[in-house]
Design an enzyme around this catalytic site. Structure first.
Site, mmCIF file in Angstrom:
data_model
loop_
_atom_site.group_PDB
_atom_site.id
_atom_site.type_symbol
_atom_site.label_atom_id
_atom_site.label_comp_id
_atom_site.label_asym_id
_atom_site.label_seq_id
_atom_site.Cartn_x
_atom_site.Cartn_y
_atom_site.Cartn_z
ATOM 1 C CE1 TYR A 16 -10.978 -0.239 5.810
ATOM 2 C CE2 TYR A 16 -11.796 0.842 7.876
ATOM 3 C CZ TYR A 16 -10.627 0.649 6.905
ATOM 4 O OH TYR A 16 -9.439 1.112 6.963
ATOM 5 N N GLY B 175 0.919 -1.155 0.122
ATOM 6 C CA GLY B 175 -0.142 -0.147 0.204
ATOM 7 C C GLY B 175 0.951 1.350 0.001
ATOM 8 C CG LEU C 157 -0.921 -0.421 9.859
ATOM 9 C CD1 LEU C 157 -0.254 0.391 8.961
ATOM 10 C CD2 LEU C 157 -1.247 0.334 11.103
ATOM 11 N NE ARG D 88 -15.896 10.061 13.673
ATOM 12 C CZ ARG D 88 -17.151 10.180 13.952
ATOM 13 N NH1 ARG D 88 -17.507 10.277 15.303
ATOM 14 N NH2 ARG D 88 -18.052 9.578 13.459
ATOM 15 C CB SER E 138 -9.648 1.307 11.189
ATOM 16 O OG SER E 138 -10.960 2.217 11.463
ATOM 17 C CB SER E 139 -10.541 3.820 15.754
ATOM 18 O OG SER E 139 -11.061 4.785 14.839
ATOM 19 C CB CYS E 140 -14.423 1.851 12.380
ATOM 20 S SG CYS E 140 -13.794 1.088 11.116
ATOM 21 C CE LYS F 118 -8.461 -2.205 7.396
ATOM 22 N NZ LYS F 118 -7.047 -2.569 6.748
ATOM 23 C CG ASN G 206 -11.184 9.162 12.357
ATOM 24 O OD1 ASN G 206 -11.456 8.256 12.881
ATOM 25 N ND2 ASN G 206 -12.160 9.828 11.725
ATOM 26 C CG LEU G 207 -4.548 7.402 10.583
ATOM 27 C CD1 LEU G 207 -3.800 6.341 9.780
ATOM 28 C CD2 LEU G 207 -3.612 7.954 11.758
ATOM 29 C CG HIS H 154 -11.518 9.513 5.995
ATOM 30 N ND1 HIS H 154 -10.394 8.914 5.452
ATOM 31 C CD2 HIS H 154 -12.167 8.348 6.609
ATOM 32 C CE1 HIS H 154 -10.578 7.521 5.471
ATOM 33 N NE2 HIS H 154 -11.491 7.189 6.460
HETATM 34 O O1 GFB Z 1 -13.892 11.066 8.431
HETATM 35 P P1 GFB Z 1 -15.677 10.489 8.214
HETATM 36 O O2 GFB Z 1 -15.910 10.281 6.938
HETATM 37 O O3 GFB Z 1 -15.625 8.982 9.009
HETATM 38 O O4 GFB Z 1 -16.547 11.371 9.040
HETATM 39 P P2 GFB Z 1 -15.890 8.525 10.288
HETATM 40 C C1 GFB Z 1 -16.342 11.809 10.298
HETATM 41 C C2 GFB Z 1 -17.521 12.768 10.810
HETATM 42 O O5 GFB Z 1 -17.354 13.882 10.095
HETATM 43 C C3 GFB Z 1 -18.762 12.473 10.322
HETATM 44 C C4 GFB Z 1 -18.416 14.378 9.291
HETATM 45 O O6 GFB Z 1 -19.979 12.684 11.596
HETATM 46 C C5 GFB Z 1 -19.333 13.037 9.198
HETATM 47 O O7 GFB Z 1 -20.686 13.073 8.903
HETATM 48 N N1 GFB Z 1 -18.416 15.415 8.343
HETATM 49 C C6 GFB Z 1 -18.797 16.607 8.233
HETATM 50 C C7 GFB Z 1 -17.846 14.748 7.133
HETATM 51 N N2 GFB Z 1 -18.690 16.964 6.831
HETATM 52 C C8 GFB Z 1 -18.087 15.872 6.290
HETATM 53 C C9 GFB Z 1 -17.535 15.866 4.531
HETATM 54 O O8 GFB Z 1 -17.693 16.754 3.890
HETATM 55 N N3 GFB Z 1 -17.076 14.671 4.559
HETATM 56 C C10 GFB Z 1 -16.994 13.503 5.210
HETATM 57 N N4 GFB Z 1 -16.330 12.375 4.809
HETATM 58 N N5 GFB Z 1 -17.595 13.541 6.616
HETATM 59 C C11 GFB Z 1 -14.793 6.687 9.045
HETATM 60 C C12 GFB Z 1 -15.227 5.246 8.723
HETATM 61 O O9 GFB Z 1 -15.714 7.034 9.981
HETATM 62 O O10 GFB Z 1 -13.499 6.613 9.868
HETATM 63 C C13 GFB Z 1 -14.089 4.143 8.201
HETATM 64 O O11 GFB Z 1 -16.266 5.167 7.867
HETATM 65 C C14 GFB Z 1 -12.609 4.436 9.073
HETATM 66 O O12 GFB Z 1 -14.601 2.934 8.429
HETATM 67 C C15 GFB Z 1 -12.547 5.852 9.188
HETATM 68 O O13 GFB Z 1 -12.948 3.778 10.318
HETATM 69 C C16 GFB Z 1 -11.606 6.276 10.008
HETATM 70 O O14 GFB Z 1 -14.894 8.834 11.537
HETATM 71 O O15 GFB Z 1 -17.313 8.536 10.587
#
Ligand code: GFB
Length: 313
Positions: free
Chosen positions: A141, A16, A110, A214, A112-114, A145, A170-171, A184
């Site tokens: 996912y 990766g 590696l 987060r 993930s916290s999920c 993991k 979350n990275l 993300h």
């Molecule tokens: O980072 P994110 O997509 O993933 O979203 P998760 C984190 C939070 O940010 C959620 C909000 O509450 C989203 O609704 N958010 C606000 C946004 N605006 C935005 C935007 O424009 N884009 C995105 N993407 N989010 C992921 C998992 O969860 O975390 C994966 O789906 C993985 O499996 C990853 O574990 C680390 O933290 O919710």
């Protein structure tokens, strides 16, 4: 348990290496006296068992960082459950089995916290794994993991393989995915705030209510923790990799807007999912081994914004 593994003169495969985490591990390994092996998609499809076996048999790496994965933000996870489950199961199963067959001395997987239950007690300790239902937006996912962690444990138990697992929070950082549909939250906010500033818009929109909490860790800190664990940890239990820095999505948006220089209004979009309400990891196990993060969130976002400008704007 502490183990000691030297990377000195070893052949180290980073699976990766084009992704955000893999490329950070490659950058970090440049200061170790080891030979870094990489293989692009044109050379080996990691979902293809025969191709992975053949590559490992020919290249014979001594150590492996398994940072290859199908990843994405909340919407991508929720929209493509089959891809997130199948691709990740295949990638990790093929690499772990090939590493065992070819006598790889040490492998780090590696996750993930999920992987933790949606309502796990906060901060989440390693022993919260498999104690309750997962967050539905990313359970596919997470299941993949969790299977990866269990594969490492199973090969250790049955074959004595020194395979370990690290679970990053979350990275974010350079090399992130800035596509608004699949990214993300942090890269999405950087891109949206920048676009709003350039267009002279009066608002920027965030998904969900803005209330979820987060924890964020810069990818260079994560890579440093991975190398640290590779050298110093040899045990069955997975290890959390976090910063302890927790922030609400709304506060994060304010911080990003300030760094980017967008002064308009922040508007929430509750039609989009919030996901899990809080996801803070307890990284006491890692800190207890002697590692700590070095990059503050504000500084990390500022350098990530600069890399975004250099690459995209
Ligand atoms: O980072 P994110 O997509 O993933 O979203 P998760 C984190 C939070 O940010 C959620 C909000 O509450 C989203 O609704 N958010 C606000 C946004 N605006 C935005 C935007 O424009 N884009 C995105 N993407 N989010 C992921 C998992 O969860 O975390 C994966 O789906 C993985 O499996 C990853 O574990 C680390 O933290 O919710």
């Amino acid at each position: 348990m502490k183990g000691e593994f030297s990377l000195e003169t070893k052949r180290v495969f980073v699976a990766g290496h084009r992704g955000m985490v893999g490329s950070a591990i490659v950058r970090r390994l440049a200061s170790e006296n080891c030979e870094i092996l990489t293989a692009g998609r044109d050379v080996m499809d990691l979902k293809d068992q025969a191709a992975v076996r053949a590559w490992f048999a020919a290249e014979k790496p001594d150590a492996v960082f398994l940072a290859a994965a199908k990843v994405g933000g909340i919407l991508a996870n929720d929209t493509y459950p089959a891809d997130f489950l199948y691709d990740n199961l295949m990638i990790e199963a093929n690499i772990i089995e090939a590493a065992y067959r070819t006598g790889v001395e040490k492998l780090m997987f590696l996750g993930s916290s999920c992987i933790y239950p949606r309502m796990a007690p906060q901060p989440m300790r390693e022993d919260a794994l498999l104690t309750g239902p997962l967050e539905p937006t990313n359970e596919w996912y997470a299941i993949a993991k969790i299977a990866g962690i269990k594969l490492c444990e199973a090969y250790r138990k049955q074959h004595g393989s020194d395979f370990i697992s690290g679970m990053p929070t979350n990275l974010y950082g350079p090399g992130d995915n800035f596509d608004l549909q699949s990214s993300h939250v942090l890269p999405a906010l950087i891109r949206k705030a920048h676009a709003a500033k350039v267009a002279g818009d009066s608002t920027v929109q965030v998904w969900g209510t803005g209330s979820p909490l987060r924890e964020f860790l810069h990818v260079d800190d994560c890579a440093d923790a991975c190398v640290f664990l590779m050298k110093n940890y040899s045990d069955a239990g997975h290890v959390n990799i976090g910063s302890g820095q927790e922030i609400s999505i709304l506060e994060l948006t304010r911080l990003v807007c300030e760094i980017v220089g967008f002064e308009g209004e922040i508007v929430t979009d509750p039609s989009k999912p919030d996901g899990t309400p809080r996801k803070l990891m307890d990284s006491g196990k890692l800190l207890g081994l002697g590692w700590k993060p070095a990059i503050e969130l504000r500084d990390g976002i500022a350098t990530t914004y600069r890399s975004f400008l250099a690459e995209y704007a």
